[in-house]
Design an enzyme around this catalytic site. Structure first.
Site, PDB file in Angstrom:
ATOM      1  N   TYR A   1     -93.417  41.417   0.837  1.00 33.89           N
ATOM      2  CA  TYR A   1     -94.283  41.369  -0.336  1.00 33.89           C
ATOM      3  C   TYR A   1     -95.521  40.575   0.071  1.00 33.89           C
ATOM      4  CZ  TYR A   1     -90.503  43.032  -3.378  1.00 33.89           C
ATOM      5  OH  TYR A   1     -89.535  43.781  -3.986  1.00 33.89           O
TER       6      TYR A   1
ATOM      7  N   HIS B   1     -79.514  43.982   2.225  1.00 34.38           N
ATOM      8  CA  HIS B   1     -80.576  43.084   2.660  1.00 34.38           C
ATOM      9  C   HIS B   1     -80.258  41.650   2.261  1.00 34.38           C
ATOM     10  CE1 HIS B   1     -83.963  45.704   4.092  1.00 34.38           C
ATOM     11  NE2 HIS B   1     -83.127  46.602   3.613  1.00 34.38           N
TER      12      HIS B   1
ATOM     13  N   PRO C   1     -92.540  47.588 -11.179  1.00 38.84           N
ATOM     14  CA  PRO C   1     -91.546  47.650 -10.104  1.00 38.84           C
ATOM     15  C   PRO C   1     -91.501  46.422  -9.205  1.00 38.84           C
ATOM     16  CG  PRO C   1     -93.456  48.976  -9.544  1.00 38.84           C
ATOM     17  CD  PRO C   1     -93.667  48.508 -10.955  1.00 38.84           C
TER      18      PRO C   1
ATOM     19  N   TYR D   1     -84.265  37.659  -8.462  1.00 38.69           N
ATOM     20  CA  TYR D   1     -84.381  38.917  -7.726  1.00 38.69           C
ATOM     21  C   TYR D   1     -83.016  39.571  -7.519  1.00 38.69           C
ATOM     22  CZ  TYR D   1     -86.463  42.159  -4.308  1.00 38.69           C
ATOM     23  OH  TYR D   1     -86.910  43.277  -3.643  1.00 38.69           O
TER      24      TYR D   1
ATOM     25  N   LYS E   1     -86.275  45.612 -11.004  1.00 38.04           N
ATOM     26  CA  LYS E   1     -85.332  45.415 -12.101  1.00 38.04           C
ATOM     27  C   LYS E   1     -84.972  46.687 -12.881  1.00 38.04           C
ATOM     28  CE  LYS E   1     -84.088  41.242 -11.835  1.00 38.04           C
ATOM     29  NZ  LYS E   1     -83.797  41.500 -10.439  1.00 38.04           N
TER      30      LYS E   1
END
Length: 403
Positions: A207, A78, A299, A394, A303
Site C-alpha cells: 500500500y 498472507h 476497497p 485489517y 472489508k
C-alpha cells in the site's frame, strides 16, 4: 407473458453471489429449506473479476461448513502488508501483532466453490431469473415474482425474504420512502486497475502513499498480478498504453531502496469507482438486507466480502434459532439483526475511511495536509500499538464481537 409455477419455501434469497449462496448453504445444513433467485447466469458471475482478501473468520466459514477446501490449496495466505511512504517500506507482520493472517482468494473463486457446493447438495438455485416484484413484504408470507429466461413468470413465497442482490439492489429500492435512512460518502478519486501476466513484485501486498497518488501492488497468483493506482473517477482506460501504465505505477513506488516492479503483458484494464454507503435499518417488514445490498465500503480496507459474510452469520444464527426453537414467538435475534450487524458495519466504515484518507492524495491537498498524513503514517508504523490497531482492523474482528 406466460404464467409459471408458485413455490413455497421457508426463506427466499434474492441474489446468488457469495453472500446469498453462503446463507443458502448454512440454512440447508440445518434443514431449513430455501430458494435462491439470481438474475445472472453462473458463468457471468464467475467471469466477473473482483479481488478478494478474506479474513480468518471468512476462511473458517468456508472450510468449517463443508465447502470445497480450495481456499486453502489455491488461496494465498498472507502474514501482513507493506505500508510504503517517502519511498520506504514498513512491513506489518500480522501473526506477531495480532496472531492472525489473511488469505488472498478472488471473490469469483469464492462464488465458484459455493455454487458447486449448492449443486452438490441439491440446492434450489435459479439462475437467469429476474425479480420484478416484491410481494407482501410486511406480512407473514412475503414473496417475490420473477421472470425466467424463457419469459415465464413465477412466484415464490416464504416466511422471510433476504436481499443479497448487491449494491444496485432491486429489493432495497422497493422499500418505501420514510422507512429508512441512507448515509453516503463519495470520494474524489477512483482506482485504475490492471491484471497482468507477471511474477509477484513482493511477498506481501504493498500500500503506497506517494506525492503522485496512491498505488496498491496486489497479487492474483504466481503468474498473474493485480495492481491499482489512484486516478480521476472519469479516467478513460483507452488513454493509457502499457508503457504509460507501468511508468505511472513505478513512480508511485519509487524510493531510495531502488524497488522495481516486475512487469508483463496487461490483459485487463478498468476504473473502479467506490463510495461509502449504509442503509438503516437493514430490515423492512420480513425482508433483511445483507452485504452490498445494505452497505458498501471503499476497497482500501478489504472489508466488502468479509462484511457480507459477517451479516450472513448474524442472520443465519437468528433464523436457525427461530426455526429450531419450535416457537414462532422466538424472534429476538431476528429483531436484533439490523442493530447487531450495523455495529460491525460502522466499525468497518470507520477503518475503510481512515485507510482511504491516510493513503490517498487529493488533487486539492494542502502542504499542511500532506505533511500531516505522513506524520500519521510515521505514528502508525513507529508504534507497536499503532501497528496492532491497523492489523486488528485489517484481519477482522471475531464474528459476533463489536468490541
Amino acid at each position: 407473458m406466460s404464467e409459471g409455477t408458485t413455490t413455497k419455501s421457508r426463506v427466499v434469497i434474492v441474489g446468488g453471489g457469495p453472500a446469498g449462496l453462503m446463507l443458502s448453504h448454512l440454512l440447508a445444513q440445518r434443514g431449513i429449506d430455501n430458494v435462491v433467485i439470481e438474475k445472472r447466469d453462473h458463468d457471468a458471475i464467475y467471469n466477473t473479476h473482483r479481488a478478494g482478501i478474506l479474513e480468518q473468520q471468512a476462511v473458517k466459514m468456508l472450510t468449517d461448513t463443508g465447502i470445497d477446501g480450495r481456499v486453502l490449496t489455491v488461496g494465498d495466505e498472507h502474514d501482513g502488508i507493506d505500508l510504503r511512504f517517502n519511498g520506504e517500506s514498513h512491513l506489518l507482520h500480522f501473526p506477531d501483532l495480532v496472531d492472525a493472517t489473511v488469505t488472498l482468494y478472488a471473490q469469483n473463486e469464492v462464488f465458484f466453490d459455493l455454487a458447486a457446493a449448492r449443486k452438490r447438495d441439491g440446492g434450489d438455485v435459479r439462475y437467469e431469473c429476474d425479480v420484478t416484484e416484491l410481494l407482501d413484504v410486511e406480512s407473514d408470507h412475503p414473496g417475490v415474482r420473477y421472470q425466467d429466461k424463457d419469459g415465464m413468470t413465477h412466484e415464490v413465497r416464504g416466511d422471510f425474504l433476504v436481499a443479497a442482490d448487491g449494491s444496485r439492489s432491486f429489493c432495497r429500492r422497493q422499500v418505501p420512502e420514510g422507512k429508512y435512512s441512507e448515509f453516503t460518502m463519495r470520494y474524489p478519486f477512483a482506482w485504475f486497475g490492471i491484471l497482468c501476466e507477471a511474477p509477484k513484485s513482493a511477498p506481501e501486498l504493498i500500500y503506497a502513499n506517494s506525492e503522485h497518488g496512491f498505488a496498491l501492488i496486489s497479487q492474483r497468483s504466481e503468474t498473474v498480478q493485480r495492481m491499482y493506482f489512484q486516478c480521476d473517477p472519469e479516467e478513460n482506460v483507452d488513454n493509457w498504453s502499457e508503457d504509460r501504465i507501468w511508468a505511472e505505477l513505478q513512480r508511485r513506488v519509487d524510493g531510495p531502496d531502488g524497488f522495481q516492479l516486475k512487469t508483463g503483458p496487461i490483459f485487463d484494464k478498468s476504473v473502479l469507482q467506490f463510495r461509502s454507503f449504509v442503509r438503516e435499518p437493514l430490515r423492512y417488514g420480513n425482508m433483511f438486507l445483507v452485504g452490498d445490498a445494505g452497505h458498501t465500503v471503499p476497497p482500501t480496507g478489504a472489508k466488502g466480502l468479509n462484511l457480507a459474510f459477517a451479516d450472513v452469520k448474524v442472520l443465519f444464527e437468528a433464523l436457525d434459532t427461530f426455526y429450531g426453537s419450535g416457537s414462532a414467538k422466538n424472534v429476538g435475534l431476528l429483531d436484533a439483526y439490523s442493530d447487531t450487524a450495523l455495529k460491525r458495519v460502522w466499525k468497518a466504515q470507520n477503518f475503510s475511511y481512515w485507510m482511504t484518507s491516510m493513503m490517498h492524495t487529493r488533487n486539492d491537498i494542502t502542504p499542511f495536509e500532506k505533511k500531516r498524513a505522513l506524520g500519521e503514517l510515521e505514528t502508525i508504523t513507529g508504534s507497536r500499538y499503532g501497528r496492532q490497531y491497523l492489523a486488528e482492523s485489517y484481519t477482522g474482528w471475531p464474528h459476533g464481537s463489536t468490541s
